[in-house]
Write a protein that holds these residues in place. Structure first.
Motif, PDB file in Angstrom:
ATOM      1  N   LEU A 157      -4.983 -12.190   1.377  1.00 21.40           N
ATOM      2  CA  LEU A 157      -5.484 -11.101   0.541  1.00 21.40           C
ATOM      3  C   LEU A 157      -4.724  -9.802   0.809  1.00 21.40           C
ATOM      4  O   LEU A 157      -4.400  -9.059  -0.129  1.00 21.40           O
ATOM      5  CB  LEU A 157      -6.983 -10.891   0.797  1.00 21.40           C
ATOM      6  N   ILE A 158      -4.432  -9.525   2.073  1.00 22.37           N
ATOM      7  CA  ILE A 158      -3.657  -8.327   2.408  1.00 22.37           C
ATOM      8  C   ILE A 158      -2.303  -8.368   1.712  1.00 22.37           C
ATOM      9  O   ILE A 158      -1.866  -7.385   1.095  1.00 22.37           O
ATOM     10  CB  ILE A 158      -3.474  -8.202   3.935  1.00 22.37           C
ATOM     11  N   ASP A 159      -1.631  -9.513   1.786  1.00 22.30           N
ATOM     12  CA  ASP A 159      -0.301  -9.646   1.192  1.00 22.30           C
ATOM     13  C   ASP A 159      -0.333  -9.548  -0.327  1.00 22.30           C
ATOM     14  O   ASP A 159       0.660  -9.151  -0.953  1.00 22.30           O
ATOM     15  CB  ASP A 159       0.328 -10.973   1.608  1.00 22.30           C
ATOM     16  N   THR A 180      -0.215  -6.555  -6.044  1.00 23.12           N
ATOM     17  CA  THR A 180       0.843  -7.379  -6.609  1.00 23.12           C
ATOM     18  C   THR A 180       0.278  -7.980  -7.889  1.00 23.12           C
ATOM     19  O   THR A 180      -0.920  -7.857  -8.168  1.00 23.12           O
ATOM     20  CB  THR A 180       1.253  -8.510  -5.652  1.00 23.12           C
ATOM     21  N   PRO A 181       1.105  -8.650  -8.700  1.00 22.56           N
ATOM     22  CA  PRO A 181       0.561  -9.292  -9.896  1.00 22.56           C
ATOM     23  C   PRO A 181      -0.553 -10.288  -9.593  1.00 22.56           C
ATOM     24  O   PRO A 181      -1.392 -10.557 -10.454  1.00 22.56           O
ATOM     25  CB  PRO A 181       1.791  -9.979 -10.505  1.00 22.56           C
ATOM     26  N   SER A 182      -0.583 -10.830  -8.374  1.00 30.18           N
ATOM     27  CA  SER A 182      -1.634 -11.781  -8.015  1.00 30.18           C
ATOM     28  C   SER A 182      -2.980 -11.104  -7.818  1.00 30.18           C
ATOM     29  O   SER A 182      -4.033 -11.732  -8.011  1.00 30.18           O
ATOM     30  CB  SER A 182      -1.260 -12.522  -6.724  1.00 30.18           C
ATOM     31  N   LEU A 183      -2.963  -9.830  -7.436  1.00 31.97           N
ATOM     32  CA  LEU A 183      -4.198  -9.087  -7.194  1.00 31.97           C
ATOM     33  C   LEU A 183      -3.937  -7.611  -7.499  1.00 31.97           C
ATOM     34  O   LEU A 183      -3.919  -6.757  -6.608  1.00 31.97           O
ATOM     35  CB  LEU A 183      -4.641  -9.275  -5.738  1.00 31.97           C
ATOM     36  N   PRO A 184      -3.747  -7.303  -8.787  1.00 31.75           N
ATOM     37  CA  PRO A 184      -3.316  -5.948  -9.151  1.00 31.75           C
ATOM     38  C   PRO A 184      -4.428  -4.914  -9.013  1.00 31.75           C
ATOM     39  O   PRO A 184      -5.613  -5.236  -9.128  1.00 31.75           O
ATOM     40  CB  PRO A 184      -2.901  -6.103 -10.616  1.00 31.75           C
ATOM     41  N   HIS A 185      -4.005  -3.682  -8.759  1.00 32.67           N
ATOM     42  CA  HIS A 185      -4.944  -2.558  -8.663  1.00 32.67           C
ATOM     43  C   HIS A 185      -6.126  -2.908  -7.768  1.00 32.67           C
ATOM     44  O   HIS A 185      -7.291  -2.712  -8.134  1.00 32.67           O
ATOM     45  CB  HIS A 185      -5.423  -2.136 -10.055  1.00 32.67           C
ATOM     46  N   ALA A 186      -5.831  -3.427  -6.591  1.00 30.14           N
ATOM     47  CA  ALA A 186      -6.879  -3.828  -5.659  1.00 30.14           C
ATOM     48  C   ALA A 186      -6.507  -3.368  -4.259  1.00 30.14           C
ATOM     49  O   ALA A 186      -5.341  -3.421  -3.862  1.00 30.14           O
ATOM     50  CB  ALA A 186      -7.072  -5.338  -5.676  1.00 30.14           C
TER      51      ALA A 186
END
Length: 219
Positions: A23-25, A29-35
């Motif tokens: 989750l940190i990584d 990123t597109p995998s977890l944007p604006h988070a």
């Protein structure tokens, strides 16, 4: 979109934090944007996941509270009081999502009640990663129990899921489920390593899925 505030995640851990690291990584990123992970909370003081959080760039705030020290320091308090105190500390961070990523403590209704009442009654979703398929091997030691069943010829595959947290252990609505077959050559360690690699993917995928439901990023 550039002014859209980061969606806030709190992660609860008990151990080494490899799922937390995924989750940190993935943050922003597109995998977890604006988070953004705003707090990593543990019920074990020596959990290496706390070190992962503090050494992240930028560093992530951490918190710790264990059940037995809490009960010893507060005579007359109960496990439900402990759960409520954890909820209070977590909800202070105004999270949009709470992720249990290797959190080895079963919450009672007090934690879930407070999470459901947060945000003016809209509630904060709570999701959990569990290394088994829905309805199979609920609770602790799921990987070991599945491997034992495979050794006995009872099953040919197990799996991993992320599900919504409800009062019944590991029985909330599955969000993402992945089957993982056994091979004849598998040791327990072989299977566990393969399973953990799948966990790292789906915990990110499920977090994005739920955040996109409760707080979609503008186009």
């Amino acid at each position: 979109m550039s002014t859209f505030p980061a969606r806030r995640i709190v992660v609860l851990i008990s151990g080494s934090g490899t799922n937390l690291q995924a989750l940190i990584d993935a943050q922003n990123t597109p995998s977890l944007p604006h988070a953004s992970i705003v707090l990593v909370f543990s019920n074990r003081k020596a959990a290496f996941g706390l070190t992962r959080a503090s050494e992240a760039k930028p560093s992530i705030r951490t918190g710790y509270l264990a059940l037995q020290p809490y009960l010893k320091a507060h005579p007359g308090k109960t496990r439900d009081d402990y759960d409520a105190e954890v909820a209070r500390r977590v909800l202070q961070e105004c999270p949009d999502l709470i992720v249990l990523a290797g959190w080895m403590h079963v919450f009672g209704e007090s934690f879930l009640d407070l999470a459901n009442q947060a945000k003016g009654g809209d509630g904060v979703p709570v999701i959990n990663l569990h290394p088994a398929l829905p309805g199979a091997f609920d609770g602790t030691n799921a990987i070991e129990r599945a491997y034992e069943a495979f050794q006995k010829g009872e099953i040919e595959h197990s799996g991993v899921m992320v599900h919504r947290v409800v009062k019944d252990v590991d029985r909330g609505e599955p969000l993402i489920v992945r089957e993982i077959p056994f091979t004849k050559e598998d040791t327990l360690d072989d299977f566990a390593k393969r399973l953990h690699m799948v966990e790292w993917d789906i915990i990110v995928e499920a977090s994005k899925q739920v955040l996109d439901q409760v707080l979609p990023v503008p186009p």
